[in-house]
Design an enzyme around this catalytic site. Sequence first.
Site, PDB file in Angstrom:
ATOM      1  CB  CYS A  31     -10.865   8.984   5.028  1.00  0.00           C
ATOM      2  SG  CYS A  31     -10.044   7.394   4.877  1.00  0.00           S
ATOM      3  CD  GLU A  75      -8.302   4.620  11.950  1.00  0.00           C
ATOM      4  OE1 GLU A  75      -7.929   5.367  11.030  1.00  0.00           O
ATOM      5  OE2 GLU A  75      -7.513   3.923  12.608  1.00  0.00           O
TER       6      GLU A  75
END
Length: 451
Positions: A240, A206
Site C-alpha cells: 500500500c 486504512e
Amino acid sequence: MEIIEQQKNWFLQGHTRRYAFRKRQLEKMKRMLDTFEAPLLKALRYDLNKSGFEAYTTEIAFLKAEIDEQVKHLKTRMAPEKVKAPLTHAGTDNYIIKEPYGNVLIIAPWNYPLQLAIAPAIGAIAAGNTAVIKPSEMTPMVSWVIRRMVEEFFPEHILKVIEGGKEVTQKLLQEPFDYIFFTGSERVGQIVMQKAAEQLIPVTLELGGKSPAIVHKDANVQVAARRIAWGKLINAGQTCIAPDHVLVHEEVKDSFIEAYKEAVTHLYSSEPLQNEDYVKIVNKDHFHRIKEYLEEGNVAFGGETSEKENKIAPTVLTDVSRDDKVMQEEIFGPVLPVIGYDELDDVIRTLSGKPKPLALYYFGESQKDQKLVTTTLSFGGGCINDTLYHIINPHLPFGGVGSSGMGSYHGKYSFSTFTHEKSITKQTTKFDPSFRYKRDEKSLKIIKSLL
Ligand SMILES: NC(=O)c1ccc[n+]([C@@H]2O[C@H](COP(=O)([O-])OP(=O)(O)OC[C@H]3O[C@@H](n4cnc5c(N)ncnc54)[C@H](O)[C@@H]3O)[C@@H](O)[C@H]2O)c1
C-alpha cells in the site's frame, strides 16, 4: 450472528478489563505465531510466492515486534490517566478511563495477508476488546492457516476468524459491532463506511492511493534509486505504501533510470523472472491489469511477463501522460512510471490538486526543500531520503488522510485506536462553592477570574 452475541456477552462479564488477562492473550498470540511459523511461511509462498526472508521480515517479525511493544507498555497504557483541571474545578480529581470499545470487526486485504489481519487484532486485544477477523479470500491458503491457528489458540468468544468473500463481509457489516477496522481499497472503504454509518459504528479505514516519490536534483541519485527499487519491489509492488511513480528532476532523470536498473539487477539479478524469490502477482485479473499498463508508455527497461507464473518484471515506464490509466489508478505492481520535472514548485502545485496519498517520499539534500515538501503537502506519512521505513517505527502512527484513510495504528496508536477515552471529573463533597448557583455580578466576576 451468534458468535457476535457470544463475544459481546463475554466482554460484558469484564474479563478483558484485567491486565493479567490481556497480557496472557498477547503472549499466547506470540506462541501462536511461533507454533504456526512453518505453515504460515508455506502458505505465503503458495499464495504470493513470498520468500522465507520476505515473509518473515515483513509479516511474522513485524507482528512479534508489535506484540512485544504492546506487552511492554500494557500496564501504563491501561491505567487511568490523571489530568489537570482549571481553577473552577478546585477540589476535584480528573482522569481518563481507558475503556475498550467491546466487540471489534477487522477486515483485511490480501497483500500482506497475515500482517494486516493480525496487527489490528494485537491492538484490539491489548486494548481489551474481543474481535472477529475477516481475512482476504484472495490469499486462501494464508486465510485458512490464520483460521486454523486462531482456532487452536483462542476460544471463539475472544478471537474468531471468519473466512469468505464480499458476501460474508457484507453480512458482517450488518452486525452491531462496536468498532470496525478496515484495510483495503478506497472503493470498498466507502462501502464499509456507509454501512458503519447506518449504526454509527466508529471506523478506522486504512486505504491506498498513488504514493509518489520525488527525486530532486540535489539527491544522492544512487542511494535514491536503490531505496526506491527496494521499496517498490518488495512484494512485487503490491504494497500500500510502495512508491507508485517517481517524479524526478530532468537534470538527474537519465542517471536515476540507469541507477534504478543497476539496483534492480543487484536485488533480483538481470533476469528477475527467473529469480525464485521474486513475488508473483496475486491473480490473473491483477496480472492482466498491470500488464496493460506496459502499453501506455515507453518501456525504458524490464517489461517481461510470465503469464504461467503470474509474474511481471520490474519495469520503468517513461513518456506516460497524466490521462493514462497507469497515472490514474493505484498501480499496485512492479511497474514504475518515471516522469521528469523542472521546478519543484510545479511538482508541489500538481500534487496539491490530487487526492491525498498514503505515503510520499522525498529525496534531496536541501533541508529547506525537505521542509517545504513535508509541510506543504498532505499525505498519510512518509520518508525523507528513504521509502517504507516509517512503517517499521512503532513510535510513529501509521495511517492515511482523506482518500487514503482515516485513523492510525501501530504501537501506542493501536492501543488508542481500539480504546474509548472516557472522561471523569470526581467532585469533592467537602465544600460547594456558591458562585456556580448564582447569577449575580459577583459570581460572574469570580467565574471570569477563575477561567
Ligand atoms: N493503508 C493500508 O495499510 C493498506 C494496506 C494494504 C493494502 N491497502 C490497500 O488495499 C488495496 C488492496 O487490497 P484488496 O484488493 O484486498 O482490497 P479490497 O478493498 O478489494 O478488499 C479488502 C477486504 O474487503 C473485502 N471486500 C471486497 N469487496 C467488498 C465489498 N464489495 N463489500 C464488502 N467487502 C468487500 C474483501 O473480502 C477483503 O477482505 C489497495 O488499494 C491497497 O492500497 C491499504
